[in-house]
Design an enzyme around this catalytic site. Structure first.
Site, PDB file in Angstrom:
ATOM      1  N   LYS A  19      -8.690  92.173  43.962  1.00 17.70           N
ATOM      2  CA  LYS A  19      -8.563  90.716  44.056  1.00 17.70           C
ATOM      3  C   LYS A  19      -7.993  90.236  45.400  1.00 17.70           C
ATOM      4  O   LYS A  19      -8.721  90.209  46.376  1.00 17.70           O
ATOM      5  CB  LYS A  19      -7.768  90.206  42.858  1.00 17.70           C
ATOM      6  CG  LYS A  19      -8.551  90.421  41.557  1.00 17.70           C
ATOM      7  CD  LYS A  19      -8.064  89.624  40.384  1.00 17.70           C
ATOM      8  CE  LYS A  19      -9.062  89.741  39.240  1.00 17.70           C
ATOM      9  NZ  LYS A  19      -8.579  90.387  38.046  1.00 17.70           N
ATOM     10  N   PHE A  64      -6.079  94.634  29.954  1.00 16.80           N
ATOM     11  CA  PHE A  64      -7.325  94.273  30.638  1.00 16.80           C
ATOM     12  C   PHE A  64      -7.399  95.046  31.941  1.00 16.80           C
ATOM     13  O   PHE A  64      -6.575  94.867  32.834  1.00 16.80           O
ATOM     14  CB  PHE A  64      -7.446  92.768  30.919  1.00 16.80           C
ATOM     15  CG  PHE A  64      -8.774  92.452  31.564  1.00 16.80           C
ATOM     16  CD1 PHE A  64      -9.908  92.243  30.810  1.00 16.80           C
ATOM     17  CD2 PHE A  64      -8.901  92.442  32.958  1.00 16.80           C
ATOM     18  CE1 PHE A  64     -11.145  92.017  31.409  1.00 16.80           C
ATOM     19  CE2 PHE A  64     -10.136  92.219  33.565  1.00 16.80           C
ATOM     20  CZ  PHE A  64     -11.252  92.002  32.787  1.00 16.80           C
ATOM     21  N   ASP A  73      -1.664  99.138  37.375  1.00 18.35           N
ATOM     22  CA  ASP A  73      -2.818  98.295  37.698  1.00 18.35           C
ATOM     23  C   ASP A  73      -2.273  96.953  38.171  1.00 18.35           C
ATOM     24  O   ASP A  73      -1.913  96.094  37.377  1.00 18.35           O
ATOM     25  CB  ASP A  73      -3.723  98.122  36.477  1.00 18.35           C
ATOM     26  CG  ASP A  73      -4.933  97.224  36.783  1.00 18.35           C
ATOM     27  OD1 ASP A  73      -4.951  96.585  37.856  1.00 18.35           O
ATOM     28  OD2 ASP A  73      -5.845  97.152  35.937  1.00 18.35           O
TER      29      ASP A  73
HETATM   30  C1  LIG Z   1      -9.413  91.442  37.325  1.00 11.35           C
HETATM   31  C2  LIG Z   1      -8.762  92.689  36.907  1.00 11.35           C
HETATM   32  C3  LIG Z   1      -9.426  93.930  36.928  1.00 11.35           C
HETATM   33  C4  LIG Z   1     -10.889  94.065  37.257  1.00 11.35           C
HETATM   34  O1  LIG Z   1     -11.228  93.610  38.508  1.00 11.35           O
HETATM   35  P1  LIG Z   1     -12.770  93.273  38.852  1.00 11.35           P
HETATM   36  O2  LIG Z   1     -12.771  93.043  40.314  1.00 11.35           O
HETATM   37  O3  LIG Z   1     -13.106  92.049  38.055  1.00 11.35           O
HETATM   38  O4  LIG Z   1     -13.575  94.450  38.418  1.00 11.35           O
HETATM   39  C5  LIG Z   1      -8.709  95.071  36.604  1.00 11.35           C
HETATM   40  N1  LIG Z   1      -7.421  95.000  36.245  1.00 11.35           N
HETATM   41  C6  LIG Z   1      -6.744  93.833  36.184  1.00 11.35           C
HETATM   42  C7  LIG Z   1      -5.312  93.828  35.802  1.00 11.35           C
HETATM   43  C8  LIG Z   1      -7.393  92.635  36.496  1.00 11.35           C
HETATM   44  O5  LIG Z   1      -6.743  91.470  36.414  1.00 11.35           O
END
Ligand SMILES: *Cc1c(COP(=O)(O)O)cnc(C)c1O
Length: 426
Positions: free
Chosen positions: A274, A146, A233
């Site tokens: 986040k 994700f 990520d």
């Molecule tokens: C939430 C998330 C994203 C995307 O972030 P948004 O601010 O919702 O676009 C990307 N990678 C990971 C691992 C995430 O948990």
């Protein structure tokens, strides 16, 4: 009805249903206030927040230091665009680069944008530094990843709901199994046009999959051997969530600051979002050293809001809170208590199979089929008992409270979770 009249939960839900696009399926609870580990609904009922806005609110709701930084800056200067310099951005870039141990930072707003940014940097590096033929660069990704919701990102998702009927898809991605070094090795050897390997240190959305011990370090080493960039990520796992400043930090000690000194795995490109703002404001970033980041030249990339003065002030405050309040250490300690307690409980209760996770990013597996409503119905009961959590994939419930939680609060929550599941009737 005036816009600011008090609404009941039912009225608020009906408004969203009627006037909002149906791109989410929220748990039926309407929140109007938050403080620390708690949120309140419009009827005044208090809950423990066990999702933390998908780990954006690691520092707790409405942290006074972050709110102060935001309101001060909002009253002073909010947005200049990058057409001009502002007096906050450089300060923040220095602060965050040193904090995480990289040469440079590229500021964006959302996680998905930061992932897109990392992909663009990796491709440009592949053509200009590695010498791959134009338009041939490939990026290795993992099954069940994700990384967000943009057109390119969903092109390499394998969630049919996120993907179907959004084609045609962006090319140039090679998918391998997560936590499988052999497949990574094969993919790296299969072609000399690989630019990068994009990976989540723990797969959060997929259901909090923690890879085998040593996976990330070995994967990084393989990438190095093939002159391939390792992109972490850490949008969900970063900023103390997993009991380390970053989940790629491995087992270094967090005693003094937050273990940014000697990471087990140092990504070539680090993606954050986040909790970089403590949930106060959309702030994301990509960090890399000069050898990689310097491929980006004026005009190659940007965002009107990226690097705005409010974002810079908020992110500095949010990162200071993480260090000042030793949130990584707290997440590590409370996470160990949580998993130990829940593992015991799993032995005596048939409805829960197991608990897994790291720090305060955890999940329990419900003993039912993936398409059953059991996990959802348990979350409804948890809500009734004052704790908010949400299923990730069918029968998995993620538990990720703010990291400012005390041990006493955590033990209170563990009781709520155990009692709710013990009393649960299908
Ligand atoms: C939430 C998330 C994203 C995307 O972030 P948004 O601010 O919702 O676009 C990307 N990678 C990971 C691992 C995430 O948990």
């Amino acid at each position: 009805m005036a816009v600011l009249d008090q609404l009941t939960s039912q009225e608020a839900i009906e408004l969203e249903n009627k006037y909002g696009a149906h791109n989410y399926h929220p748990l039926p609870v309407v929140l109007s206030r938050g403080e620390g580990v708690h949120v309140w609904d419009v009827e005044g009922k208090k809950y423990y927040d066990f999702l933390s806005a998908y780990s954006a609110v690691n520092q707790g709701h409405c942290h006074p230091k972050i709110v102060d930084a935001m309101t001060q800056q909002a009253k002073t200067l909010s947005l200049t665009s990058r057409a001009f310099y502002n007096n906050m951005l450089g300060r923040y870039e220095k602060f965050a680069s040193e904090y995480f141990g990289f040469d440079k930072l590229l500021p964006m707003n959302t996680g998905a944008e930061a992932v897109e940014t990392a992909l663009k940097i990796a491709r440009k590096w592949a053509y200009e530094v590695k010498g791959i033929d134009e338009n041939k660069a490939e990026i290795i990704v993992c099954e069940n990843n994700f990384h967000g919701r943009t057109t390119t990102i969903i092109s390499f998702s394998n969630d049919p709901v996120a993907r179907k009927n959004f084609g045609p898809y962006t090319k140039g991605f090679l998918k391998i199994e997560y936590d499988n070094l052999q497949e990574l090795q094969q993919a790296l050897e299969s072609s000399n046009t690989i630019a990068a390997f994009l990976v989540e240190p723990i797969q959060g959305e997929a259901g909090v999959y923690v890879p085998s011990e040593g996976y990330l370090a070995a994967a990084k080493k393989m990438c190095e051997d093939h002159n391939v960039l390792f992109i972490a990520d850490e949008v969900q796992t970063g900023i103390a969530r997993t009991g380390r400043l970053l989940a790629t930090c491995g087992n270094c000690s967090c005693e003094d600051k937050n273990c940014s000194g000697t990471p087990e795995v140092k990504p070539d490109i680090l993606i954050l979002g986040k909790a970089l703002s403590g949930g106060a404001y959309p702030v994301s970033a990509v960090l890399a050293n000069n050898a990689v980041m310097n491929v980006i030249k004026p005009g190659n990339h940007g965002s009107t809001f990226g690097g705005n003065p409010i974002a810079a002030a908020v992110a500095m405050a949010a990162l200071e809170v993480v260090a000042d309040e030793k949130l990584a250490i707290n997440a590590d300690r409370l996470g160990n208590i949580f998993r130990a307690e829940l593992a015991e409980f799993c032995k005596e209760n048939d409805l829960v199979k197991s608990v897994r996770g790291k720090g305060l990013l955890n999940a329990i597996l419900i003993n039912d089929t993936e398409d059953s409503a059991t996990a959802w119905n348990i979350c409804i009961k948890l809500r009734d008992n004052g704790l908010l959590a949400k299923p990730t994939h069918g029968n998995i419930i993620r538990f990720a409270p703010p990291l400012v939680m005390t041990e006493e609060e955590l033990r209170d929550c563990i009781e709520i979770i155990k009692n709710t599941i013990s009393d649960f009737k299908k």
